[in-house]
Design a protein around this motif. Sequence first.
Motif, PDB file in Angstrom:
ATOM      1  N   THR A  75      28.160  48.684  40.602  1.00 12.60           N
ATOM      2  CA  THR A  75      27.527  48.964  39.319  1.00 12.60           C
ATOM      3  C   THR A  75      27.379  50.460  39.131  1.00 12.60           C
ATOM      4  OG1 THR A  75      26.301  46.879  39.309  1.00 12.60           O
ATOM      5  CG2 THR A  75      25.466  48.629  37.901  1.00 12.60           C
ATOM      6  N   THR A  77      25.912  53.473  36.413  1.00  9.68           N
ATOM      7  CA  THR A  77      24.981  53.682  35.301  1.00  9.68           C
ATOM      8  C   THR A  77      25.320  54.991  34.605  1.00  9.68           C
ATOM      9  OG1 THR A  77      23.220  52.498  36.466  1.00  9.68           O
ATOM     10  CG2 THR A  77      22.550  53.911  34.637  1.00  9.68           C
ATOM     11  N   ASP A 105      25.963  45.932  30.777  1.00 11.00           N
ATOM     12  CA  ASP A 105      24.560  45.654  30.487  1.00 11.00           C
ATOM     13  C   ASP A 105      24.128  46.689  29.451  1.00 11.00           C
ATOM     14  OD1 ASP A 105      21.936  44.932  30.392  1.00 11.00           O
ATOM     15  OD2 ASP A 105      21.403  45.661  32.387  1.00 11.00           O
ATOM     16  N   ASP A 165      24.872  49.968  31.907  1.00 14.48           N
ATOM     17  CA  ASP A 165      25.287  49.644  33.271  1.00 14.48           C
ATOM     18  C   ASP A 165      26.648  48.963  33.227  1.00 14.48           C
ATOM     19  OD1 ASP A 165      22.974  50.674  34.351  1.00 14.48           O
ATOM     20  OD2 ASP A 165      21.945  48.745  34.462  1.00 14.48           O
ATOM     21  N   THR A 167      29.322  46.988  35.620  1.00 14.99           N
ATOM     22  CA  THR A 167      29.532  46.342  36.911  1.00 14.99           C
ATOM     23  C   THR A 167      30.991  45.941  37.051  1.00 14.99           C
ATOM     24  OG1 THR A 167      27.263  45.503  36.960  1.00 14.99           O
ATOM     25  CG2 THR A 167      28.854  44.455  38.429  1.00 14.99           C
TER      26      THR A 167
END
Length: 224
Positions: A75, A77, A105, A165, A167
Amino acid sequence: MKRLKTFFARRGAVPAACYILAVAVWLVLSLAHAGSDALAKAQGRMTEQIIPVQSWQLVGLEPAEEQATAESALTLTTTNGDPQMILEDVSGQVVRTLSYTVMFDGDAREMCLYYTTKVGEDYSQDRRVFPQNLGNGQYLYTLPRTSIAALRLDPCSPDENKTVDLTFAPATLTLNAASTLPAWWQYLVPTWYQTFCLILYPALCASAVSLIRSFFAKKEPKKL
């Protein structure tokens, strides 16, 4: 010569000739592209390459600490509004596609892949491609048939003061994945845009030729 004159004297001969020529050129180019890719594969310059996320230069992206060494998933960010993943040098390879699987996300907004054709060249909006969403988080970028020196993936474009985010599962990106490259017969099948061009441009060419012929026909002196 006489046969050509007889042919072009027929109604609809000019459009027919333009379409025949367009199809012939398309077939020659398609076979040339297929041959070029086959040669590159034989020479080892166009092979499937699985590149870990960590091998890309990350700009505006930070890996989650608890997953920093994960192999199956990773992941990242965003830390600014213009996150980038850069692969500095692919100049010795023939790159046709880039593919990966990622879940967001947050709102990814614009996703694009920039490329350069010369070492040290600046990235430009004139040299970028957008992905095809294959579903289930799978994305595919198809690059133009040109020399590729470097790649810069802009995986998302966060809203101001927001983070996203990403992933990657698996935590890899693939160049020239075998499943993304065309089979030999697919070189001969035009895309929707190419089909549109094959319909439009021969028609425009036929119109132009007909106008020119009618112009010169009017200029010819009448026989007594």
